[in-house]
Write a protein that holds these residues in place. Sequence first.
Motif, PDB file in Angstrom:
ATOM      1  N   ARG A   1       0.829  -1.196   0.000  1.00  0.00           N
ATOM      2  CA  ARG A   1       0.000   0.000   0.000  1.00  0.00           C
ATOM      3  C   ARG A   1       0.872   1.258   0.000  1.00  0.00           C
ATOM      4  NH1 ARG A   1      -3.919   3.474  -1.250  1.00  0.00           N
ATOM      5  NH2 ARG A   1      -4.220   5.005   0.385  1.00  0.00           N
ATOM      6  N   GLU A   2       1.954   1.266   0.803  1.00  0.00           N
ATOM      7  CA  GLU A   2       2.819   2.435   0.905  1.00  0.00           C
ATOM      8  C   GLU A   2       3.542   2.695  -0.417  1.00  0.00           C
ATOM      9  OE1 GLU A   2       1.674   0.984   4.692  1.00  0.00           O
ATOM     10  OE2 GLU A   2       2.719  -0.046   3.047  1.00  0.00           O
ATOM     11  N   GLU A   3       4.008   1.628  -1.073  1.00  0.00           N
ATOM     12  CA  GLU A   3       4.710   1.797  -2.344  1.00  0.00           C
ATOM     13  C   GLU A   3       3.774   2.338  -3.417  1.00  0.00           C
ATOM     14  OE1 GLU A   3       6.075  -2.099  -2.986  1.00  0.00           O
ATOM     15  OE2 GLU A   3       7.700  -2.000  -1.513  1.00  0.00           O
ATOM     16  N   ALA A   4       2.577   1.748  -3.516  1.00  0.00           N
ATOM     17  CA  ALA A   4       1.617   2.202  -4.522  1.00  0.00           C
ATOM     18  C   ALA A   4       1.212   3.652  -4.280  1.00  0.00           C
ATOM     19  CB  ALA A   4       0.383   1.302  -4.515  1.00  0.00           C
ATOM     20  N   LEU A   5       1.147   4.054  -2.997  1.00  0.00           N
ATOM     21  CA  LEU A   5       0.755   5.433  -2.677  1.00  0.00           C
ATOM     22  C   LEU A   5       1.812   6.424  -3.163  1.00  0.00           C
ATOM     23  CD1 LEU A   5      -1.402   7.159  -1.324  1.00  0.00           C
ATOM     24  CD2 LEU A   5      -0.153   6.937   0.837  1.00  0.00           C
ATOM     25  N   LYS A   6       3.096   6.035  -3.104  1.00  0.00           N
ATOM     26  CA  LYS A   6       4.140   6.917  -3.629  1.00  0.00           C
ATOM     27  C   LYS A   6       3.923   7.174  -5.122  1.00  0.00           C
ATOM     28  CE  LYS A   6       8.008   5.850  -0.532  1.00  0.00           C
ATOM     29  NZ  LYS A   6       9.403   5.330  -0.474  1.00  0.00           N
ATOM     30  N   TYR A   7       3.644   6.112  -5.874  1.00  0.00           N
ATOM     31  CA  TYR A   7       3.401   6.267  -7.302  1.00  0.00           C
ATOM     32  C   TYR A   7       2.136   7.083  -7.550  1.00  0.00           C
ATOM     33  CZ  TYR A   7       6.946   2.747  -8.367  1.00  0.00           C
ATOM     34  OH  TYR A   7       8.115   2.062  -8.496  1.00  0.00           O
TER      35      TYR A   7
END
Length: 471
Positions: free
Chosen positions: A142-148
């Motif tokens: 979730r955190e990685e996708a939120l950066k993108y």
Amino acid sequence: MNVSNFKKPLKRSITIGCILFVVCLSSFICIFGYLGDRKSLFEAYESRMTDILNYVYYHIDQDDLAQCVETGVPSDKYWELQDFMDEIMERMQLHYLYIIVPLDTYEPGNVINVLSADTAYGRMFEPDGYYLDYLIDDEYTREEALKYYNAMQKDDISFFEIVSGWGDDYSGIMPLKDSDGETYAILCVDFEISEIHNTILIYTITNVVMILLVSLVFSLIALSWINKNVTVPVVSLEKSVNDFAALSHIQRDPGLLRYDAPNITTQNEVESLANSINQMTQDIKTYAANILEAEVQVQDMKSQVTRMDMLAYQDALTHVKNKTWYDTIEERVNEDIALGIAEFAIIMVDFNDLKKINDTYGHDYGNEYIVGATKLICDICPFSAVFRVGGDEFVILLENKAYEEKDDLYNKLIQTFMNTSKDETQEPWKRYSAAFGLGVYNPYDTCMEDVFKRADKVMYENKQRMKKAEL
């Protein structure tokens, strides 16, 4: 004299002073050196990623790709873009180059794949990779996708480090917008930097150790000067050191540096200091010689970099300019067109019989055929830029004097290649044959590509006539 007779032995004072000096200096150098090198490195990565993203961006038909994203159906331009991005990834040695649509969702499936570039080696084992409209449900947290997703909301390029199942990468993110200004996806490029931090740390520590060794010697000198129990030996020692320092300021040749060592036999720390200074001067001469040698090596490296830049725009087989340099020249010509000062013509060349030579006699003779035919072109057009834009496709740019003689040069090329193709005294791979097409700039053209297309059309028509004549 026994060291214990001294109330404050120099050995102990120097040891304590050097330890404190080493600790403080190494701390500052480690911190500031590491931060400076890290900042410079990441700025260099960001500059390179920006160039790559812009280069790929200008090769994307935004509306066509947006339609592919919306429908989930790849177009012909989609496959052309995949091949182009594969080539960029292979040539630039990137870790990843891809286009995705991040979703603002807490569900596992939070990223939709649009296009993932791969190397030729990777395509062998996974030909399709992640396909269009594929919902990636297990690779991004979730955190990685939120950066993108946050990067997609911006108008400019974003950079950040990301640790995922694919490794530790530094990513550059560019939003993609259609002609209506709507963001439909993001273009991403990743560089693997898992070992960068260790490399910077090792480099910093190595420099610190070298500096500390020299600093330690100077610390010994400084402490000995202020020792109250030393008189005459210090005066003579100071004179010798000052003479050497004065000479070193005006002397560029380390071999001519001379240190007149005083005759000190005090049998205490002062004598040891004198011997250390004597050794230090030898080390300084060696260090200075190494610095001068390093300067020579740097100049050699600059020359090599210049040569590498030239090779980057040169075709490895024929040594004429390659497609990358053609794109650069095209930008310059388009600027001339915009300014109303353009005057040029293009001759499109396509070699005949290359496949027949390769299949019959082998690729070595096919390469010899290409090299010989290219040399023939360069001999006929010595004042014109020749570009290899494909396997057997070449472009000749006629400007200035060559432009004034364009018709003569064009006819000479046709006649010369016609004669060589019919010369039965030569080996088959030396009977050069080619189709030519001439395109001349006129005020109605908006860019160099317009002239190129006309030349290519004429060349194609001539090639078809030549094939029919052979039947």
